[in-house]
Design a protein around this motif. Structure first.
Motif, PDB file in Angstrom:
ATOM      1  N   LYS A   1      -5.137   0.375 -12.604  1.00 17.76           N
ATOM      2  CA  LYS A   1      -4.427  -0.897 -12.569  1.00 17.76           C
ATOM      3  C   LYS A   1      -3.638  -1.022 -11.267  1.00 17.76           C
ATOM      4  CE  LYS A   1      -3.849  -0.866 -17.612  1.00 17.76           C
ATOM      5  NZ  LYS A   1      -4.825  -1.943 -17.901  1.00 17.76           N
ATOM      6  N   LEU A   2      -3.956  -2.040 -10.485  1.00 18.52           N
ATOM      7  CA  LEU A   2      -3.242  -2.361  -9.252  1.00 18.52           C
ATOM      8  C   LEU A   2      -2.470  -3.654  -9.483  1.00 18.52           C
ATOM      9  CD1 LEU A   2      -2.537  -2.226  -6.228  1.00 18.52           C
ATOM     10  CD2 LEU A   2      -4.770  -3.283  -5.752  1.00 18.52           C
ATOM     11  N   VAL A   3      -1.150  -3.595  -9.280  1.00 18.37           N
ATOM     12  CA  VAL A   3      -0.296  -4.771  -9.494  1.00 18.37           C
ATOM     13  C   VAL A   3       0.352  -5.165  -8.171  1.00 18.37           C
ATOM     14  CG1 VAL A   3       1.734  -5.681 -10.684  1.00 18.37           C
ATOM     15  CG2 VAL A   3       0.152  -4.182 -11.912  1.00 18.37           C
ATOM     16  N   LEU A   4       0.235  -6.428  -7.813  1.00 26.97           N
ATOM     17  CA  LEU A   4       0.894  -6.991  -6.636  1.00 26.97           C
ATOM     18  C   LEU A   4       2.074  -7.834  -7.093  1.00 26.97           C
ATOM     19  CD1 LEU A   4      -2.200  -8.260  -4.560  1.00 26.97           C
ATOM     20  CD2 LEU A   4      -1.224  -5.947  -4.641  1.00 26.97           C
ATOM     21  N   ILE A   5       3.264  -7.536  -6.586  1.00 27.39           N
ATOM     22  CA  ILE A   5       4.456  -8.323  -6.907  1.00 27.39           C
ATOM     23  C   ILE A   5       4.778  -9.188  -5.700  1.00 27.39           C
ATOM     24  CG2 ILE A   5       6.886  -8.254  -7.555  1.00 27.39           C
ATOM     25  CD1 ILE A   5       6.448  -5.482  -8.702  1.00 27.39           C
ATOM     26  N   GLY A   6       4.678 -10.502  -5.874  1.00 27.42           N
ATOM     27  CA  GLY A   6       4.990 -11.431  -4.788  1.00 27.42           C
ATOM     28  C   GLY A   6       3.751 -11.974  -4.100  1.00 27.42           C
ATOM     29  N   GLY A   7       3.864 -13.193  -3.628  1.00 25.91           N
ATOM     30  CA  GLY A   7       2.732 -13.850  -2.960  1.00 25.91           C
ATOM     31  C   GLY A   7       2.987 -14.086  -1.491  1.00 25.91           C
ATOM     32  N   GLY A   8       3.629 -13.121  -0.823  1.00 22.93           N
ATOM     33  CA  GLY A   8       3.902 -13.245   0.611  1.00 22.93           C
ATOM     34  C   GLY A   8       2.650 -13.162   1.458  1.00 22.93           C
ATOM     35  N   HIS A   9       2.835 -13.251   2.769  1.00 26.45           N
ATOM     36  CA  HIS A   9       1.695 -13.313   3.698  1.00 26.45           C
ATOM     37  C   HIS A   9       0.778 -12.095   3.560  1.00 26.45           C
ATOM     38  CE1 HIS A   9       3.974 -16.569   5.047  1.00 26.45           C
ATOM     39  NE2 HIS A   9       4.304 -16.198   6.276  1.00 26.45           N
ATOM     40  N   SER A  10       1.355 -10.893   3.463  1.00 25.25           N
ATOM     41  CA  SER A  10       0.533  -9.675   3.375  1.00 25.25           C
ATOM     42  C   SER A  10      -0.325  -9.689   2.112  1.00 25.25           C
ATOM     43  CB  SER A  10       1.421  -8.423   3.391  1.00 25.25           C
ATOM     44  OG  SER A  10       2.179  -8.348   4.563  1.00 25.25           O
ATOM     45  N   HIS A  11       0.282 -10.079   0.999  1.00 23.13           N
ATOM     46  CA  HIS A  11      -0.463 -10.107  -0.261  1.00 23.13           C
ATOM     47  C   HIS A  11      -1.509 -11.221  -0.278  1.00 23.13           C
ATOM     48  CE1 HIS A  11       2.383  -7.606  -3.058  1.00 23.13           C
ATOM     49  NE2 HIS A  11       1.738  -6.872  -2.169  1.00 23.13           N
ATOM     50  N   ALA A  12      -1.199 -12.351   0.339  1.00 23.88           N
ATOM     51  CA  ALA A  12      -2.190 -13.427   0.394  1.00 23.88           C
ATOM     52  C   ALA A  12      -3.446 -12.947   1.125  1.00 23.88           C
ATOM     53  CB  ALA A  12      -1.598 -14.653   1.094  1.00 23.88           C
ATOM     54  N   ILE A  13      -3.252 -12.265   2.244  1.00 23.52           N
ATOM     55  CA  ILE A  13      -4.392 -11.725   2.996  1.00 23.52           C
ATOM     56  C   ILE A  13      -5.120 -10.676   2.167  1.00 23.52           C
ATOM     57  CG2 ILE A  13      -5.006 -10.318   5.016  1.00 23.52           C
ATOM     58  CD1 ILE A  13      -2.634 -11.763   6.450  1.00 23.52           C
ATOM     59  N   ALA A  14      -4.360  -9.791   1.505  1.00 21.01           N
ATOM     60  CA  ALA A  14      -4.975  -8.737   0.692  1.00 21.01           C
ATOM     61  C   ALA A  14      -5.804  -9.336  -0.446  1.00 21.01           C
ATOM     62  CB  ALA A  14      -3.895  -7.808   0.137  1.00 21.01           C
ATOM     63  N   LEU A  15      -5.293 -10.383  -1.089  1.00 15.76           N
ATOM     64  CA  LEU A  15      -6.029 -11.024  -2.183  1.00 15.76           C
ATOM     65  C   LEU A  15      -7.332 -11.639  -1.681  1.00 15.76           C
ATOM     66  CD1 LEU A  15      -3.040 -12.704  -4.035  1.00 15.76           C
ATOM     67  CD2 LEU A  15      -4.654 -11.135  -5.117  1.00 15.76           C
ATOM     68  N   LYS A  16      -7.266 -12.325  -0.538  1.00 17.22           N
ATOM     69  CA  LYS A  16      -8.475 -12.955   0.000  1.00 17.22           C
ATOM     70  C   LYS A  16      -9.536 -11.895   0.325  1.00 17.22           C
ATOM     71  CE  LYS A  16     -11.210 -16.068   1.717  1.00 17.22           C
ATOM     72  NZ  LYS A  16     -10.941 -17.145   2.667  1.00 17.22           N
ATOM     73  N   LYS A  17      -9.113 -10.818   0.976  1.00 16.41           N
ATOM     74  CA  LYS A  17     -10.058  -9.779   1.372  1.00 16.41           C
ATOM     75  C   LYS A  17     -10.549  -8.972   0.165  1.00 16.41           C
ATOM     76  CE  LYS A  17      -8.440  -9.441   6.138  1.00 16.41           C
ATOM     77  NZ  LYS A  17      -9.695  -9.890   6.742  1.00 16.41           N
TER      78      LYS A  17
END
Length: 383
Positions: free
Chosen positions: A3-19
């Motif tokens: 289980k990988l959990v991302l907290i927050g939708g900042g710039h780094s996470h937005a890029i990580a989600l897209k990729k």
């Protein structure tokens, strides 16, 4: 299944989600926890304030991005971490388990030590809340352009300077369209340093100060705000240590950043401002199951200013190390650049470029270059 959990939708996470959506890992359950549905891109915020972009043009739709990444989505506020049981504690949902967690929740201005600042000023970060206040202000002025408005911006770094230029541009345009005198707007910029943009070369400070004075924006340098209070008729009174006082209708706070208070309740290693201390792999130095990026993270070996350029650059290496950690592979260090180019929009579809001792502008070609870079960045989340 991990289980990988991302907290927050900042710039780094937005890029990580897209990729991640383009190249996901099998046997991994991905979850995004965010308290906003639309996350703003900071590079386009000044242009939005000036009226050059619509709300949709400068925001990333997180539900669509989560769907593309095949991630579970919780619209909620994380308020704590149980690092013994590996649980994210949320405001409204039951605890969410993780094997790895990554935090990218941005920062807030450091107002906590100034009496009255929290109650009587409008923090520019988190950006999503600030934009709600801004739209309300624009609507009020459009409905009643005969009424004079007094605004103050606390903080003369790049964020405060750009805000001053672009607020001035948008509001004076409203007054012009309503055939009202431009002195209806009284705008103050207060900075505790001897010069604006004190982290950049003095020649840039001088250029910016000259431009602001031409626009009749009132500069107050060497001024430390020590109290903000509300007086009659909802007027806000700013008091400085020097004895200077100003009466304003609205006060925008754009000073040095601080971390979200809930992080102090965790056992994570943080610095004095509460930011998560991470190693070269963007991994917590105290808890290897925790990663962090963007404003909320401080690289212990490479301290850098809180700027969107670093959050954008961290997106790819963050994702790569999250994947490597899930696969139990060696992590790869990330070394951020030492000097970085900034492009300051001056509110008139012109921009100044600055890096180190060098600066040029303002001119329209630089604005078009900035606009191209920003549009290219945001476009990857629209298609």
């Amino acid at each position: 299944m991990k289980k990988l959990v991302l907290i927050g939708g900042g710039h780094s996470h937005a890029i990580a989600l897209k990729k991640w959506g383009i190249n996901p890992l099998s046997e991994v359950e991905l979850t995004l926890i965010t308290n906003v549905v639309k996350t703003p891109y900071s590079g386009m915020l000044p242009g939005y304030i000036a009226g050059f972009y619509t709300f949709e043009q400068c925001h990333i739709d997180l539900p669509s991005l989560a769907e593309f990444a095949q991630a579970k989505l919780y619209i909620d506020q994380a308020i704590n971490l149980d690092l013994e049981k590996n649980l994210v504690i949320c405001e409204n949902h039951s605890p969410i388990p993780f094997d790895l967690v990554s935090i990218d929740i941005g920062s807030t201005p450091a107002t906590l030590t100034i009496p009255g600042a929290i109650e009587h000023t409008i923090a520019v970060k988190p950006i999503s809340k600030f934009l709600q206040y801004w739209q309300q202000l624009v609507d009020e002025i459009q409905q009643n352009p005969e009424q004079k408005i007094r605004l103050a911006i606390i903080g003369g770094g790049a964020g405060g300077v750009e805000l001053a230029f672009n607020i001035h541009r948008h509001l004076t345009q409203i007054y012009q369209q309503a055939n009202q005198p431009l002195n209806q707007l009284e705008l103050h910029l207060i900075h505790q340093g001897e010069r604006l943009l004190s982290e950049r070369h003095p020649s840039l400070s001088q250029k910016v100060e000259t431009l602001l004075k031409k626009l009749q924006i009132n500069l107050h340098l060497n001024q430390t705000v020590d109290q903000v209070e509300a007086t009659e008729n909802s007027i806000k009174k700013i008091s400085c240590k020097s004895g200077l006082t100003l009466d304003c209708d609205r006060i925008f706070w754009v000073t040095q950043a601080s971390a979200s208070p809930w992080l102090k309740q965790t056992d994570l290693a943080t610095n004095e401002q509460g930011f998560i201390r991470v190693n070269d792999n963007l991994q917590s130095i105290s808890h290897p199951q925790v990663f962090a990026a963007g404003d909320i993270a401080t690289m212990v070996n490479y301290p850098r200013p809180k700027a969107g350029v670093f959050a954008v650059r961290q997106g790819q290496p963050l994702l790569e190390n999250l994947k490597r950690s899930l696969q139990e592979k060696p992590l790869k260090p990330f070394i951020p650049q030492q000097e970085f180019l900034i492009l300051i929009g001056t509110g008139d579809r012109k921009a100044i470029a600055s890096k180190g001792w060098f600066n040029i502008g303002p001119n329209s070609l630089l604005w078009r270059w900035k606009d191209y870079i920003d549009q290219k960045f945001i476009k990857q989340f629209k298609t």
